[in-house]
Design a protein around this motif. Sequence first.
Motif, PDB file in Angstrom:
ATOM      1  N   VAL A 143       0.821  -1.204   0.000  1.00 23.64           N
ATOM      2  CA  VAL A 143       0.000   0.000   0.000  1.00 23.64           C
ATOM      3  C   VAL A 143       0.861   1.262   0.000  1.00 23.64           C
ATOM      4  CG1 VAL A 143      -1.598   1.333   1.438  1.00 23.64           C
ATOM      5  CG2 VAL A 143      -2.020  -1.086   1.026  1.00 23.64           C
ATOM      6  N   GLY A 144       2.036   1.193   0.607  1.00 22.69           N
ATOM      7  CA  GLY A 144       2.890   2.381   0.684  1.00 22.69           C
ATOM      8  C   GLY A 144       3.248   2.941  -0.672  1.00 22.69           C
ATOM      9  N   GLY A 145       3.465   2.059  -1.653  1.00 21.89           N
ATOM     10  CA  GLY A 145       3.799   2.495  -3.001  1.00 21.89           C
ATOM     11  C   GLY A 145       5.089   3.289  -3.043  1.00 21.89           C
ATOM     12  N   ALA A 146       5.322   3.938  -4.178  1.00 23.51           N
ATOM     13  CA  ALA A 146       6.517   4.762  -4.358  1.00 23.51           C
ATOM     14  C   ALA A 146       6.275   5.715  -5.516  1.00 23.51           C
ATOM     15  CB  ALA A 146       7.739   3.889  -4.660  1.00 23.51           C
ATOM     16  N   PRO A 147       6.853   6.918  -5.449  1.00 24.90           N
ATOM     17  CA  PRO A 147       6.746   7.826  -6.598  1.00 24.90           C
ATOM     18  C   PRO A 147       7.391   7.202  -7.833  1.00 24.90           C
ATOM     19  CG  PRO A 147       7.583   8.968  -4.660  1.00 24.90           C
ATOM     20  CD  PRO A 147       7.606   7.500  -4.346  1.00 24.90           C
ATOM     21  N   ILE A 148       6.932   7.621  -8.993  1.00 24.05           N
ATOM     22  CA  ILE A 148       7.497   7.120 -10.244  1.00 24.05           C
ATOM     23  C   ILE A 148       8.908   7.687 -10.426  1.00 24.05           C
ATOM     24  CG2 ILE A 148       7.231   7.080 -12.753  1.00 24.05           C
ATOM     25  CD1 ILE A 148       4.213   7.352 -12.325  1.00 24.05           C
ATOM     26  N   ASN A 149       9.836   6.831 -10.793  1.00 25.04           N
ATOM     27  CA  ASN A 149      11.200   7.265 -11.075  1.00 25.04           C
ATOM     28  C   ASN A 149      11.173   8.320 -12.187  1.00 25.04           C
ATOM     29  OD1 ASN A 149      13.862   7.533 -11.952  1.00 25.04           O
ATOM     30  ND2 ASN A 149      14.349   5.392 -11.558  1.00 25.04           N
ATOM     31  N   PRO A 150      11.721   9.514 -11.952  1.00 23.87           N
ATOM     32  CA  PRO A 150      11.680  10.559 -12.989  1.00 23.87           C
ATOM     33  C   PRO A 150      12.266  10.114 -14.326  1.00 23.87           C
ATOM     34  CG  PRO A 150      12.409  11.483 -10.901  1.00 23.87           C
ATOM     35  CD  PRO A 150      12.349   9.991 -10.707  1.00 23.87           C
ATOM     36  N   VAL A 151      13.256   9.253 -14.285  1.00 22.28           N
ATOM     37  CA  VAL A 151      13.877   8.777 -15.525  1.00 22.28           C
ATOM     38  C   VAL A 151      12.897   7.936 -16.339  1.00 22.28           C
ATOM     39  CG1 VAL A 151      15.778   7.396 -16.451  1.00 22.28           C
ATOM     40  CG2 VAL A 151      16.152   8.848 -14.467  1.00 22.28           C
ATOM     41  N   ARG A 152      11.945   7.302 -15.661  1.00 22.38           N
ATOM     42  CA  ARG A 152      10.996   6.415 -16.331  1.00 22.38           C
ATOM     43  C   ARG A 152       9.688   7.104 -16.680  1.00 22.38           C
ATOM     44  NH1 ARG A 152      12.287   2.273 -18.759  1.00 22.38           N
ATOM     45  NH2 ARG A 152      10.420   1.109 -18.171  1.00 22.38           N
ATOM     46  N   ARG A 153       9.565   8.367 -16.354  1.00 24.26           N
ATOM     47  CA  ARG A 153       8.314   9.078 -16.631  1.00 24.26           C
ATOM     48  C   ARG A 153       8.182   9.428 -18.114  1.00 24.26           C
ATOM     49  NH1 ARG A 153       4.977  11.278 -12.805  1.00 24.26           N
ATOM     50  NH2 ARG A 153       5.697  11.199 -10.636  1.00 24.26           N
ATOM     51  N   ARG A 154       6.971   9.274 -18.619  1.00 21.05           N
ATOM     52  CA  ARG A 154       6.643   9.801 -19.943  1.00 21.05           C
ATOM     53  C   ARG A 154       5.936  11.129 -19.759  1.00 21.05           C
ATOM     54  NH1 ARG A 154       2.866   5.556 -22.568  1.00 21.05           N
ATOM     55  NH2 ARG A 154       2.819   7.076 -24.252  1.00 21.05           N
ATOM     56  N   PRO A 155       6.190  12.111 -20.624  1.00 18.88           N
ATOM     57  CA  PRO A 155       5.514  13.405 -20.481  1.00 18.88           C
ATOM     58  C   PRO A 155       3.997  13.235 -20.593  1.00 18.88           C
ATOM     59  CG  PRO A 155       7.324  13.552 -22.047  1.00 18.88           C
ATOM     60  CD  PRO A 155       7.141  12.095 -21.753  1.00 18.88           C
ATOM     61  N   PRO A 156       3.221  13.892 -19.731  1.00 22.82           N
ATOM     62  CA  PRO A 156       1.766  13.832 -19.864  1.00 22.82           C
ATOM     63  C   PRO A 156       1.328  14.328 -21.238  1.00 22.82           C
ATOM     64  CG  PRO A 156       2.374  14.762 -17.747  1.00 22.82           C
ATOM     65  CD  PRO A 156       3.635  14.661 -18.555  1.00 22.82           C
ATOM     66  N   ALA A 157       0.345  13.680 -21.816  1.00 20.31           N
ATOM     67  CA  ALA A 157      -0.176  14.052 -23.129  1.00 20.31           C
ATOM     68  C   ALA A 157      -1.579  13.482 -23.264  1.00 20.31           C
ATOM     69  CB  ALA A 157       0.725  13.513 -24.241  1.00 20.31           C
ATOM     70  N   GLU A 158      -2.364  14.082 -24.128  1.00 18.90           N
ATOM     71  CA  GLU A 158      -3.751  13.693 -24.379  1.00 18.90           C
ATOM     72  C   GLU A 158      -4.644  14.083 -23.200  1.00 18.90           C
ATOM     73  OE1 GLU A 158      -4.524  12.690 -27.332  1.00 18.90           O
ATOM     74  OE2 GLU A 158      -2.437  12.482 -27.975  1.00 18.90           O
ATOM     75  N   PRO A 159      -5.863  14.537 -23.497  1.00 11.98           N
ATOM     76  CA  PRO A 159      -6.721  15.051 -22.423  1.00 11.98           C
ATOM     77  C   PRO A 159      -7.555  13.978 -21.742  1.00 11.98           C
ATOM     78  CG  PRO A 159      -7.784  15.377 -24.536  1.00 11.98           C
ATOM     79  CD  PRO A 159      -6.444  14.741 -24.837  1.00 11.98           C
ATOM     80  N   VAL A 160      -7.961  14.297 -20.513  1.00  8.62           N
ATOM     81  CA  VAL A 160      -9.062  13.603 -19.853  1.00  8.62           C
ATOM     82  C   VAL A 160     -10.226  14.581 -19.881  1.00  8.62           C
ATOM     83  CG1 VAL A 160      -9.947  12.645 -17.692  1.00  8.62           C
ATOM     84  CG2 VAL A 160      -7.553  12.277 -18.330  1.00  8.62           C
ATOM     85  N   LEU A 161     -11.275  14.258 -20.617  1.00 14.23           N
ATOM     86  CA  LEU A 161     -12.411  15.165 -20.763  1.00 14.23           C
ATOM     87  C   LEU A 161     -13.424  14.894 -19.658  1.00 14.23           C
ATOM     88  CD1 LEU A 161     -12.792  15.095 -24.645  1.00 14.23           C
ATOM     89  CD2 LEU A 161     -11.683  16.831 -23.221  1.00 14.23           C
TER      90      LEU A 161
END
Length: 458
Positions: A115-133
């Motif tokens: 449950v604790g999880g972890a933030p996404i590694n910045p190196v592995r992030r894809r830039p946000p794109a496409e909308p949520v309407l």
Amino acid sequence: MTAWGEVEYTDVRELRGPLLVVGRVTGVGWDEFVRITLDSGEQRHGLVLEVDRDLAVVQVLEDTTGMDPAATRVAFAGTPLRIPVGTGWLGRVCNGRGEPVDGGPPVFGSTDAAVGGAPINPVRRRPPAEPVLTGVAAIDVLTTLVRGQKLPVFSAAGLPHLELAVQIAAQSNCGGETFSVVFAGMGLTHADASFVRDALAERAGAGELVLLLNTADDPVIERLLTPRLALTVAEHLAFDQGRHVLVVMTDMTAYAEALREVSAARGEIPARRAYPGYLYSDLASLYERCGRIVDRPGSVTVLPVLTMPAGDITHPVPDLTGYITEGQIVLSQPAHARGVYPPVDALSSLSRLMRKGAGPGRTRDDHLDVAAQLLAALARARQVRELADLIGESALSPTDRRYLALDEAYLHRFLAQRADENLLLDAALARAWNVLLTLPRAQLPMIPAELLDLHGAT
């Protein structure tokens, strides 16, 4: 399933609010899951908050009411709290600990996750794109929500933030792609919890919604667990099941107050307004779990809702949230007083990633130009309104009066919509054009001439 150790500790030194202090422990780690057995045989659970030599401080998820320190046994799992994850959560209604309250069986999954999880590694992030309407004109046109973004709603007591959060959860979509919503309610009244369940029943029945509801009379520790459960479920649905997931979390101020209460019970030195000094990093540990991952399908988008005490945007919770997130949607008391829903203050609201998810190839070619021009016109209208308060409307120029007319048209012909009205983007942009054409063509310099010709601007 958790493999419990064979050792049970009976040296319970103290019960302090929601906390239990166990002595003479060995090999116990921070955030470890705990099973607590009462003299009656009843079992409760907890998490290790702190370990100091042979003492462990445990936060009890079900509270410490009725516990006798002399007759309590404590066992440590050796691992953090883990929950089953998978599509079995879809369509279910659970409390803040993930226990079903819809009359169904416990939620099962093919695998489990911490449950604790972890933030996404910045190196592995894809830039946000496409909308949520969202189907809400003010958001889709002026502060577009982008997949993988964290975009909070700033509200105040008495404003319809819960209604807006529920409307977004009920209507949001990703243009036909597989989409799910995880709704985490924290500190809700029973009336609000019932409203949320009823309003989202259709989406839950369609198997597109996970509902976690923590009410105000539930143990305070559960409130700290609720958003972490929601994000853990969402991460698996997104990055393993390939879904685009929107996580709506309301109210983060109730979460922060629960954190403050636990901090006070631990005897920690308070910081701003008695909140713990680690409030920023705690909020970041939640918000930064959203995003998109390279070579993985799906996305997690987070929409936290928080109430600003006395409407103070410098209060620690909105202040720190603003540092972490990528913009904000601010609700307006004056617009609400005039009976407008949703009362979004467009000039105080901002989506910093809007240009990543809107415009040509994503929404509509004219979207960004229309949004920029409408915001510029509203800013000018606000200046004119202040001038009119000083010298009177009769002293204004004809052009200035047109801006006052635009301000009224914006409120009633663009912003206002029903709480169950799902506006398609084309309809929302048509409303925006209708408002802009209140002005003469010469006052619309941010829109290309061919678009003005197409819409008959004069």
